[in-house]
Design an enzyme around this catalytic site. Structure first.
Site, short mmCIF file in Angstrom:
data_model
loop_
_atom_site.label_atom_id
_atom_site.label_comp_id
_atom_site.label_asym_id
_atom_site.label_seq_id
_atom_site.Cartn_x
_atom_site.Cartn_y
_atom_site.Cartn_z
N ASP A 1 -9.15 6.09 -1.94
CA ASP A 1 -8.07 6.69 -2.72
C ASP A 1 -8.66 7.35 -3.96
O ASP A 1 -9.88 7.49 -4.08
CB ASP A 1 -7.01 5.63 -3.08
N GLU B 1 0.82 -1.21 0.00
CA GLU B 1 0.00 0.00 0.00
C GLU B 1 0.85 1.26 0.00
O GLU B 1 0.50 2.25 -0.64
CB GLU B 1 -0.96 0.00 1.19
N TYR C 1 -6.16 7.00 4.02
CA TYR C 1 -6.34 5.95 3.04
C TYR C 1 -5.61 4.67 3.44
O TYR C 1 -6.18 3.57 3.48
CB TYR C 1 -5.88 6.38 1.64
#
Length: 460
Positions: free
Chosen positions: A147, A46, A129
């Site tokens: 996102d 991520e 996020y």
DNA sequence: AAAGCGGGGTA
DNA sequence: TACCCAGCTTT
């Protein structure tokens, strides 16, 4: 909103969640971080995926996990190893923050990625996020992970015209995204949402005909899917002309070139590069115009001397460009020769500094003489004399050195032998093999490889 | 709230 | 070549 409209809205949401999840189970891509439910893998992926495409990330992910298989391995690694592993991926603060956070996890959570919101959010480099992504994907917690992909999908499906560049819009989207998560399916659903944005609901030409939720997509039904999401555009990057030095070593440094390390913070923090400085605009010339070659070499020579590097520009080698989101560097790269007699690399002892200052004085004087005669002849080599650093004959060298707008390389050792910890700018003489030990921004990686290619006769 | 922070893709 | 993408930290 009438009761009927509310009910339709509710049905639209249920339709969306159900069909999207079903589609994901059929269409999801086989990605390295989806092969395990290891929270550390999810976390690393991520961070890498912030502002970076999946295809770019995949090879980096493999290398990173191989090199740093666990949180502890990452926490214990030298920072330069982490940076080197991130080389070319951009936004290098992500790498430094990730390692900082790995140390947080090791020390505060026994090496296990925490699974409660506050703890995850407290990790360096983890914002709204990424916290949502880790909690939902790794731990199946019903947290939204909003996102850019998700905002695009939601703004189209629900026809929302809020500016997604604004902060409050993300909050609104997060509320909506949380409502959409089907009971017990947070992990798959959040990934489905992003997968749809990446594969179908793309920014330019969305593939609506293959979209699993097209029938109830309000944006498409209104025919405005391509004008969504609404987003204020960023201001264009400012151009910056710079002069770079590719310094070829002599004697003990033969076959090597000089690189320096950038400061501890700011742009490309702690990365390595060829030395370079701003090229002041030529007097009376259009802003952004290139400095005449002789003037550029003169200017570069001054910068080198002032940085304590004894080298002299010999010829223009090539131009290179490096684009950031907010700046465009145009680098005019000059080949320079190391001048023997003064030991490099730095740092300088006090006596060495005095020698350099004396040489700088000589350079300034030489410049003044050349500049004066050139002026007399009406040529254009006087364009170094911008405000604050006019090196007229008899100018006080100290004041020139101190008021010059060029930021010097911080290579001095203080009188007591200590170094300035904040701005220590190390320099090194390297050959091609040494490049493996230093992390470079792409533009310098390409320049150095290209240079060594030529030296080794592999290319023209 | 706005600015700083890379690099690669597509039209 | 011009334009697009986009999350976190710092100010």
């Amino acid at each position: 909103m009438t009761q009927q409209e509310q009910q339709e809205q509710q049905e639209s949401k249920l339709f969306f969640s159900r069909h999207l999840l079903e589609w994901y189970h059929q269409q999801k891509r086989d990605l390295p971080w989806r092969r395990h439910r290891n929270p550390y893998y999810i976390w690393v992926s991520e961070i890498m995926l912030q502002q970076t495409r999946v295809d770019t990330v995949i090879p980096y992910f493999h290398r990173f996990i191989e090199r740093f298989p666990t949180v502890e391995a990452l926490a214990d690694a030298p920072e330069e190893d982490v940076l080197k592993c991130w080389e070319g991926l951009g936004y290098y603060s992500r790498a430094r923050n990730l390692q900082h956070a790995a140390r947080q996890v090791k020390e505060q959570y026994g090496g296990n990625v925490p699974n409660d919101r506050d703890a995850v959010f407290s990790l360096k480099g983890v914002g709204p996020y990424t916290a949502g992504a880790i909690l939902s994907i790794a731990f199946n917690r019903p947290e939204p992970a909003v996102d850019g992909n998700v905002m695009r999908v939601l703004s189209r499906y629900f026809l929302m015209e809020d500016d997604i560049a604004k902060g409050p819009t993300r909050i609104k989207m997060e509320r909506l995204a949380a409502e959409l998560i089907p009971e017990g399916s947070a992990s798959h659903f959040n990934q489905a949402l992003m997968e749809l944005g990446a594969l179908v609901c793309t920014p330019k030409s969305p593939r609506c005909l293959t979209c699993p939720v097209m029938e109830h997509c309000a944006g498409r039904l209104a025919g405005c899917e391509t004008s969504l999401p609404v987003k204020t555009k960023a201001k264009p990057p400012r151009p910056e002309e710079r002069l770079a030095a590719l310094i070829e070593g002599r004697g003990a440094h033969a076959g090597r070139v000089l690189i320096r390390q950038r400061p501890m913070s700011g742009l490309l923090a702690r990365m390595w590069e060829l030395p370079h400085w701003p090229a002041p605009p030529a007097e009376g010339a259009a802003p952004g115009a290139r400095l005449a070659d002789a003037a550029a070499q003169d200017r570069l020579r001054r910068s080198l001397v002032k940085a304590g590097i004894s080298a002299r520009p010999s010829e223009h080698w090539m131009a290179a460009e490096h684009t950031f989101s907010h700046i465009i560097w145009t680098l005019q790269v000059y080949r320079c020769r190391e001048e023997e007699g003064l030991p490099l690399p730095m740092p300088l002892a006090a006596e060495g500094l005095a020698v350099y200052r004396a040489e700088a004085a000589a350079a300034v004087t030489a410049y003044s003489l050349e500049g004066a005669s050139a002026n007399g002849a009406g040529t254009a080599s006087s364009d170094i004399g911008e405000a604050g650093m006019t090196p007229s004959r008899g100018a006080d060298l100290e004041s020139v050195l101190l008021t010059d707008s060029i930021v010097p390389l911080e290579v001095e050792v203080f009188a007591d032998g200590t170094e300035n910890p904040e701005d220590m700018g190390a320099v090194r003489w390297i050959n091609r093999e040494d490049m493996a030990r230093y992390a470079f921004p792409n533009v310098f990686l390409k320049l150095l490889n290209s240079y060594f290619d030529v030296q080794e006769g592999r290319k023209e």
